[in-house]
Design a protein around this motif. Sequence first.
Motif, PDB file in Angstrom:
ATOM      1  N   SER A   1       0.830  -1.213   0.000  1.00 19.67           N
ATOM      2  CA  SER A   1       0.000   0.000   0.000  1.00 19.67           C
ATOM      3  C   SER A   1       0.863   1.262   0.000  1.00 19.67           C
ATOM      4  O   SER A   1       0.545   2.239  -0.674  1.00 19.67           O
ATOM      5  CB  SER A   1      -0.939   0.005   1.206  1.00 19.67           C
ATOM      6  N   ASN A   2       1.982   1.229   0.722  1.00 14.49           N
ATOM      7  CA  ASN A   2       2.852   2.409   0.756  1.00 14.49           C
ATOM      8  C   ASN A   2       3.575   2.582  -0.578  1.00 14.49           C
ATOM      9  O   ASN A   2       3.791   3.715  -1.040  1.00 14.49           O
ATOM     10  CB  ASN A   2       3.866   2.296   1.901  1.00 14.49           C
ATOM     11  N   LEU A   3       3.967   1.490  -1.218  1.00 20.36           N
ATOM     12  CA  LEU A   3       4.576   1.581  -2.550  1.00 20.36           C
ATOM     13  C   LEU A   3       3.577   2.141  -3.565  1.00 20.36           C
ATOM     14  O   LEU A   3       3.944   2.917  -4.446  1.00 20.36           O
ATOM     15  CB  LEU A   3       5.075   0.201  -2.998  1.00 20.36           C
ATOM     16  N   LYS A   4       2.329   1.761  -3.427  1.00 15.41           N
ATOM     17  CA  LYS A   4       1.290   2.326  -4.297  1.00 15.41           C
ATOM     18  C   LYS A   4       1.147   3.829  -4.061  1.00 15.41           C
ATOM     19  O   LYS A   4       0.930   4.603  -5.001  1.00 15.41           O
ATOM     20  CB  LYS A   4      -0.053   1.626  -4.050  1.00 15.41           C
ATOM     21  N   ASN A   5       1.272   4.239  -2.773  1.00 18.09           N
ATOM     22  CA  ASN A   5       1.223   5.672  -2.468  1.00 18.09           C
ATOM     23  C   ASN A   5       2.392   6.410  -3.097  1.00 18.09           C
ATOM     24  O   ASN A   5       2.239   7.542  -3.589  1.00 18.09           O
ATOM     25  CB  ASN A   5       1.233   5.887  -0.954  1.00 18.09           C
ATOM     26  N   MET A   6       3.581   5.814  -3.078  1.00 20.44           N
ATOM     27  CA  MET A   6       4.749   6.443  -3.705  1.00 20.44           C
ATOM     28  C   MET A   6       4.535   6.588  -5.213  1.00 20.44           C
ATOM     29  O   MET A   6       4.883   7.613  -5.802  1.00 20.44           O
ATOM     30  CB  MET A   6       6.001   5.614  -3.433  1.00 20.44           C
ATOM     31  N   ARG A   7       3.967   5.552  -5.809  1.00 20.02           N
ATOM     32  CA  ARG A   7       3.655   5.603  -7.239  1.00 20.02           C
ATOM     33  C   ARG A   7       2.673   6.727  -7.538  1.00 20.02           C
ATOM     34  O   ARG A   7       2.863   7.522  -8.465  1.00 20.02           O
ATOM     35  CB  ARG A   7       3.071   4.254  -7.674  1.00 20.02           C
ATOM     36  N   GLN A   8       1.613   6.807  -6.727  1.00 23.53           N
ATOM     37  CA  GLN A   8       0.613   7.852  -6.930  1.00 23.53           C
ATOM     38  C   GLN A   8       1.185   9.233  -6.653  1.00 23.53           C
ATOM     39  O   GLN A   8       0.834  10.216  -7.322  1.00 23.53           O
ATOM     40  CB  GLN A   8      -0.606   7.596  -6.030  1.00 23.53           C
ATOM     41  N   PHE A   9       2.069   9.327  -5.676  1.00 19.14           N
ATOM     42  CA  PHE A   9       2.743  10.579  -5.341  1.00 19.14           C
ATOM     43  C   PHE A   9       3.505  11.106  -6.558  1.00 19.14           C
ATOM     44  O   PHE A   9       3.399  12.278  -6.927  1.00 19.14           O
ATOM     45  CB  PHE A   9       3.693  10.333  -4.173  1.00 19.14           C
ATOM     46  N   TYR A  10       4.255  10.226  -7.197  1.00 18.54           N
ATOM     47  CA  TYR A  10       5.003  10.635  -8.387  1.00 18.54           C
ATOM     48  C   TYR A  10       4.057  11.075  -9.507  1.00 18.54           C
ATOM     49  O   TYR A  10       4.255  12.122 -10.126  1.00 18.54           O
ATOM     50  CB  TYR A  10       5.888   9.492  -8.879  1.00 18.54           C
ATOM     51  N   LEU A  11       3.042  10.278  -9.776  1.00 11.81           N
ATOM     52  CA  LEU A  11       2.104  10.603 -10.851  1.00 11.81           C
ATOM     53  C   LEU A  11       1.394  11.932 -10.590  1.00 11.81           C
ATOM     54  O   LEU A  11       1.275  12.782 -11.475  1.00 11.81           O
ATOM     55  CB  LEU A  11       1.071   9.486 -11.007  1.00 11.81           C
ATOM     56  N   THR A  12       0.927  12.123  -9.355  1.00 13.09           N
ATOM     57  CA  THR A  12       0.174  13.330  -9.004  1.00 13.09           C
ATOM     58  C   THR A  12       1.027  14.575  -9.155  1.00 13.09           C
ATOM     59  O   THR A  12       0.601  15.567  -9.765  1.00 13.09           O
ATOM     60  CB  THR A  12      -0.351  13.238  -7.559  1.00 13.09           C
ATOM     61  N   TYR A  13       2.247  14.543  -8.614  1.00 11.33           N
ATOM     62  CA  TYR A  13       3.056  15.757  -8.620  1.00 11.33           C
ATOM     63  C   TYR A  13       3.791  15.986  -9.933  1.00 11.33           C
ATOM     64  O   TYR A  13       4.204  17.119 -10.224  1.00 11.33           O
ATOM     65  CB  TYR A  13       4.002  15.763  -7.414  1.00 11.33           C
TER      66      TYR A  13
END
Length: 354
Positions: free
Chosen positions: A79-91
Motif C-alpha cells: 500500500s505504501n509503494l502504491k502511495n509512492m507511485r501515486q505521489f510521483y504521478l500526481t506531482y
Amino acid sequence: MTELVRNKLFEQIAILLDMARQKVMTTVNHTMVQTYFEIGRMIVEDELQGNERAKYAQSQLKGLSEKLTEQFGKGFSVSNLKNMRQFYLTYSEQSQFLEKEFAKLEPIRQTVSSELIKKDTEKQTFPLSWSHYQKLIRISDPYERRFYEIEAEKNHWSLRELERQYDSALFTRLALSKNKDEIRALALEGQKIEKPADLVKDPYILEFLGLSEMPSYSENELEQHLIDKLEHFLLELGSGFAFVGRQKRISFDEQHFYIDLVFYNRLLRCFVLIDLKIGKLKHQDIGQMQMYVNYYDREMRLEGENQTIGLILCQDKTESLVKYTLPEDNDQIFASKYQTALPSKEALLALLQE
C-alpha cells in the motif's frame, strides 16, 4: 556565581542541540519524501515496460515490497509503494498544470510566480512530511491541492490541522466571494491578506469547542470556550492574528461598554474587534459594532495603523439586513455565521450556496 554560569552554559548548549536535532529531523524528512518520489518514478517507469498493469500491481509490487522490507525494514508495504507511485504521478502532472495556470495570471504576478514554480518543478522540492503528502494526493482537484499544500507549509500545519482545514472546506469558504481570476490566484499562491475582506470567512467552523454536545449555551460560555481553545481559534481566524484581550472596556459619558474579543492583525496592521451573538443577527448588533469600531479608530489607533475591522459572529443572519444597515462602500464591518459542529460535505456545500 559559578553555578549560575554553569546553568547558563547548559541552557545555551541545550538550545544549540535542540536546534541541531530539529535541523537534522527536517533534513531527514525532506530527503525521505524526495526518495519516495524517486521510488515512485522508478516504479512507474518499470511498469510502463510491461504489458499488463494489473498483473504488475499484483505480482511485482508484492515481490518488491517483500525484498525491500527484508533489507530496509518497515515502510515498504504494498500500500505504501502504491502511495509512492501515486505521489510521483500526481506531482508530475501538477508541475505541468502549474506552468499552464501561472501563465494565466496578470503579467507582474505571472513573472514572480513562474520563477518560483520553475525552481520548485526543476528540483521537485517537497517541504512537508510524507504523511502530509499522503493526504494531499487524495485531493483530486489540483487547485484545491495546491492551496492546502501552500497553506500547510506557510502556517506549519500538523497533519491533524491539515485534515481539519480540509474537512471544514477552508478553500471553498475563501473562494466563495471571489471571481475566477481571484480563485486561480488563491489556489496557486495561497491566501493573500491585502484588504479587510481577505480576513473574513463565512461561515467560521468552531467544532473544536465541543459546544455541539450542549443543548444550549450563553454568549459568555461561547466566549469562555473560545478563550480556552484560543490556539485553535487563531488557526481558524487565519494568518497574522495576535490576541489582545477579552471584555475590553470602553467608556464615555459615564457609560461603559465591553467588546467581547480584541485581536490585532500584523499583516493589515489594524485592530480586529469580534462580537459574539447567540441567535439571529439584529440591526442593533451592527450599530453597536459600528460604535466600537469608531471608538477604536479615534481613540486607540496609532499613526500609521490602518482602520479598525469589526467582525460579528452570529448563528444566523440575513444578507439583506447586513446590506441595508451598512454603507455601500463598507470595508470595515463584517458579519459571519459560525458553526459549532463540523457539517457533512453536503450540508456545508448547501450552507455555502445560501
